[in-house]
Every structure is written in C-alpha cells, then in structure tokens.
Design an enzyme around this catalytic site. Structure first.
Site, PDB file in Angstrom:
ATOM      1  N   LYS A 168      41.907  41.623  26.132  1.00  0.00           N
ATOM      2  CA  LYS A 168      40.730  41.845  25.285  1.00  0.00           C
ATOM      3  C   LYS A 168      40.675  43.308  24.804  1.00  0.00           C
ATOM      4  O   LYS A 168      41.556  43.710  24.078  1.00  0.00           O
ATOM      5  CB  LYS A 168      39.483  41.404  26.042  1.00  0.00           C
ATOM      6  CG  LYS A 168      39.659  40.067  26.815  1.00  0.00           C
ATOM      7  CD  LYS A 168      39.831  38.867  25.900  1.00  0.00           C
ATOM      8  CE  LYS A 168      40.279  37.594  26.616  1.00  0.00           C
ATOM      9  NZ  LYS A 168      39.478  37.173  27.754  1.00  0.00           N
ATOM     10  N   ASP A 186      34.700  41.927  37.468  1.00  0.00           N
ATOM     11  CA  ASP A 186      35.429  41.668  36.229  1.00  0.00           C
ATOM     12  C   ASP A 186      34.808  42.548  35.146  1.00  0.00           C
ATOM     13  O   ASP A 186      33.673  42.341  34.734  1.00  0.00           O
ATOM     14  CB  ASP A 186      35.326  40.181  35.856  1.00  0.00           C
ATOM     15  CG  ASP A 186      36.142  39.824  34.619  1.00  0.00           C
ATOM     16  OD1 ASP A 186      36.328  40.703  33.752  1.00  0.00           O
ATOM     17  OD2 ASP A 186      36.576  38.663  34.505  1.00  0.00           O
ATOM     18  N   TYR A 199      33.283  33.920  33.691  1.00  0.00           N
ATOM     19  CA  TYR A 199      34.263  33.453  32.706  1.00  0.00           C
ATOM     20  C   TYR A 199      34.742  32.047  33.126  1.00  0.00           C
ATOM     21  O   TYR A 199      35.040  31.819  34.304  1.00  0.00           O
ATOM     22  CB  TYR A 199      35.427  34.440  32.670  1.00  0.00           C
ATOM     23  CG  TYR A 199      36.566  33.989  31.794  1.00  0.00           C
ATOM     24  CD1 TYR A 199      36.442  33.993  30.413  1.00  0.00           C
ATOM     25  CD2 TYR A 199      37.766  33.555  32.348  1.00  0.00           C
ATOM     26  CE1 TYR A 199      37.492  33.573  29.610  1.00  0.00           C
ATOM     27  CE2 TYR A 199      38.812  33.137  31.549  1.00  0.00           C
ATOM     28  CZ  TYR A 199      38.656  33.149  30.176  1.00  0.00           C
ATOM     29  OH  TYR A 199      39.686  32.729  29.381  1.00  0.00           O
TER      30      TYR A 199
HETATM   31  C1  LIG Z   1      39.685  36.308  28.899  1.00  0.00           C
HETATM   32  C2  LIG Z   1      38.977  36.608  30.157  1.00  0.00           C
HETATM   33  C3  LIG Z   1      39.582  36.402  31.406  1.00  0.00           C
HETATM   34  C4  LIG Z   1      40.966  35.761  31.537  1.00  0.00           C
HETATM   35  O1  LIG Z   1      41.956  36.587  31.036  1.00  0.00           O
HETATM   36  P1  LIG Z   1      43.337  36.036  30.377  1.00  0.00           P
HETATM   37  O2  LIG Z   1      44.000  37.306  29.972  1.00  0.00           O
HETATM   38  O3  LIG Z   1      42.944  35.154  29.235  1.00  0.00           O
HETATM   39  O4  LIG Z   1      44.054  35.302  31.440  1.00  0.00           O
HETATM   40  C5  LIG Z   1      38.886  36.753  32.547  1.00  0.00           C
HETATM   41  N1  LIG Z   1      37.636  37.274  32.473  1.00  0.00           N
HETATM   42  C6  LIG Z   1      37.015  37.476  31.289  1.00  0.00           C
HETATM   43  C7  LIG Z   1      35.640  38.034  31.283  1.00  0.00           C
HETATM   44  C8  LIG Z   1      37.659  37.156  30.098  1.00  0.00           C
HETATM   45  O5  LIG Z   1      37.033  37.344  28.933  1.00  0.00           O
END
Ligand SMILES: *Cc1c(COP(=O)(O)O)cnc(C)c1O
Length: 379
Positions: A195, A170, A98
């Site tokens: 998300k 992640d 990311y």
């Molecule tokens: C959006 C996202 C993040 C960061 O998260 P935020 O809530 O925007 O700080 C980290 N990893 C992935 C894969 C993401 O899609």
C-alpha cells in the site's frame, strides 16, 4: 536524523563495487564462499539478500525500531507473527480487522488450536474482558477499514504490558510517516508494504518491525524456515517508493481532507468517515497518536442502496474502481459488493457497513480534478 532524511538515506549505502547511488538489485540465489563457511555474511537468498537487507534497515529506521523483516506479502508477515503461537494460546483482535487477517485467523490458525476473540477496540474494556492466562497476543489495527475507527494505541499497549501480552499493530493505513506504534508501546508493527510504503501499485510485499532481539530471532527463524521472502526486484521497487513516502503522504492527507470537506457539504451524502473531521469519534485520539489523518475515507449516500452506489461508482472518470489502496492514483471501492461481500447483509449492517458505503483511497492528483470527478458522478 529526521523522518524525511531517513526515507532517502537510512540503511541505503552507495554500492561499494562501483559507487552506484541506488542499491543494486542483487538478483542472485547464492553467494561464493572462499573456503567452506567463509563468506561475507551472505550464503543463500532465502536467508539474506543485500537488496532486502537495505530495505529492512530502512524500514526499521522509519518505524524507529531496531530491526525490520520484509515478506512476500502483508499476509505472509501476519502469518509469521501468528506462527509465534502454540495450540491453546488465545488472541484478542479488532472486530473490524482487514478481511484477509480475519480469514487467516479463522480459516487457517483456528484449525491449529489457537482461539481468537474479536472485539470492538474503540472501547478497551472489551479487550480487558477477554484477557486470561492463555492470552498471548493482541492484534490491533488503526485506522480501520473501511470505517476508519481509531484505537488508542498508548492505552492498549499499557493493557498488554500489564498482562505481559504481545501487542502487534497493523500500521498499513497510517504508514510509518503518520504513526509509529513501536514508539507508542507496541511490540511489533506489521505492514502491507503493497500500500503506502511501495506507493505505486506495482509491488506486493509485507513487513514487520520491532525492538526485541528475542522476537527478531524467533521471527527471522520462522521466515527462513517457512520461506515467504520477497525477491530482490520487489525490494528495489519498495526502496525506490519509500524515497518519496513523506512527500506522497503529505499530499494524500491534504487531498483527503479537502475531499472530506467537499463530501460533508454535498446534498446527496449522508455521512463521511474521516478521522480528520472534528465530529469523528476518534478525532482526538488520532490527533494524539498520528501526525496527520491519512488518505483514506469512506462515505454513505442519502439514497442508501447498492444501486445508487453502483451508479455513482460506474460514473467516475478519474477514480479507478479497484481493491487495494495507498497508491499515487485515486481508487474507489464498494465494501458491500467488493471487499466485504462475503459477510451476510445482516452482519454487515451490524458492523455499520451500509449498502451505499463507498471507500476512497485518495491519490496525489490535483485535488480540484478529484472533486470535479466526484461531483459529476453524484449526478
Ligand atoms: C492489504 C492489507 C493487508 C494484506 O496485505 P497484502 O500485501 O495484500 O498481503 C493487511 N492489512 C491491511 C490493513 C491491508 O490493507
């Protein structure tokens, strides 16, 4: 308890004061003590808040972990993991992480004397090649953004374990419904709960789950010291979103699979990236470590130009042109001019990001409407 029951019940108890079914929004910064130091486990809301506790216990159960911690954003969660490191430590991370994670590593933590190696983790020889006595952390992401590459989590966990290196995964793109990295051998799982977990595009939040008590002590100490905690209202919204996580994910996956099949048969499309397609490079690994293939996909146009991609995107009527993903509504994005615009064209092409690459976050609308929208925008 099965996953579908955990989403609704784990960690969440009816309010002892009134019997209210939903966890109250404990909108309070502090808590009364009956004598100095005598309290019911809550002293100050940076440290603990009952609405946050309910959410943390729920997420721990969903990731089959012992504990969960939630943060003001996904980046705050990653920041907390990185603060486990010391100067001269080294980290091996996916080369298609990311963008925000890449940024915090290279623009923030590199200045604190931590060294980062970015490698293609779809070939794990690349990981082993970078391991030395200073390597303290491996950061993996799967499926990746925006090419949906798959990392074999059991194998990378075995490598990490044999060298006594921490593995953080992640899990944002998969969500706990589709994949549980802790069960596959990871030490920490990190989420942008903004998300799929929140799921309604109305809250920014992050999470970490794990099993080790020692890591819990260190991470909660950093969290309380540095202070990137979410407020009780946001925790309530996440608890409410999670109650339908399994139902939403099922529909995200069904719809994405149908859209992928529509796109591969479309005469103007040259390539589709979706782990559910049998010809996807990571298909077999995805089948082994995920329950289904997710709601994210990307594709390229035969007319591989920014203009063609922009024409398509501005013709969409139901898909909303926006960054982010994982909400109930379908979103479309253009990595070359949006999320990955800061990477020079040459570097982008090397990473396989073509000018016409379009990323879709498939929502839970009626899939026929989605396909009709894509079809009319192709012109
Ligand atoms: C959006 C996202 C993040 C960061 O998260 P935020 O809530 O925007 O700080 C980290 N990893 C992935 C894969 C993401 O899609």
């Amino acid at each position: 308890m099965k996953f579908e029951t955990k989403t609704i019940h784990a960690g969440v108890h009816s309010d002892p004061a009134t019997g209210a079914i939903m966890t109250p929004i404990y909108q309070t910064s502090t808590y009364a003590q009956s004598a100095p130091g005598v309290h019911k486990g809550y002293e100050y809301s940076r440290t603990h808040n009952p609405t946050r506790t309910a959410l943390q216990d729920n997420l721990a159960a969903l990731e089959s972990g012992k504990w969960g911690l939630v943060f003001a954003s996904g980046m705050a969660a990653t920041d907390t993991v990185a603060k486990l490191l010391k100067p001269n430590d080294e980290v091996i991370a996916s080369n298609d992480l990311y963008g925000g994670t890449y940024r915090i590593f290279t623009k923030v933590f590199q200045d604190y004397g931590i060294k980062f190696h970015f490698v293609d983790m779809s070939n794990l020889d690349n990981v082993e090649a970078k391991i030395n006595s200073k390597t303290k952390l491996i950061c993996a992401e799967t499926p990746t953004n925006p090419l949906l590459k798959i990392v074999d989590l059991r194998k990378v966990a075995a490598i990490a374990k044999s060298h006594q290196i921490l593995l953080a995964v992640d899990n944002t793109f998969a969500s706990p419904y589709l994949q549980n990295p802790l069960a596959l051998g990871a030490d920490l799982v990190v989420h942008s709960a903004t998300k799929y977990i929140g799921g309604h595009s109305d809250v920014v939040m992050g999470a970490i789950c794990g099993n080790s008590n020692e890591l819990f002590e260190k991470l909660s100490f950093i969290q309380n010291s540095c202070g990137a905690v979410p407020g009780p209202m946001d925790c309530f919204l996440a608890i409410r979103g999670i109650k339908t996580l399994h139902v939403r994910m099922e529909r995200h996956c069904q719809n994405a699979s149908k859209v992928a099949n529509f796109l591969i048969n479309h005469p103007k499309v040259s390539k589709v990236y979706y782990p559910g397609l049998a010809n996807h490079k990571g298909h077999e690994i995805a089948k082994n470590q995920m329950r289904d293939f997710g709601g994210m996909l990307s594709f390229e146009l035969k007319d591989d130009s920014v203009q063609a991609a922009h024409k398509f995107l501005s013709s969409l009527k139901i898909f909303v042109l926006a960054e982010s993903l994982g909400g109930v509504e379908s979103l479309a994005g253009h990595p070359a001019t949006m999320t990955h615009a800061s990477i020079p064209k040459e570097e982008r092409e090397k990473a396989g990001l073509k000018d016409s690459l379009i990323r879709l976050s498939i929502g839970i609308e009626n899939v026929d409407d989605l396909i009709e929208d894509l079809s009319q925008a192709m012109g």
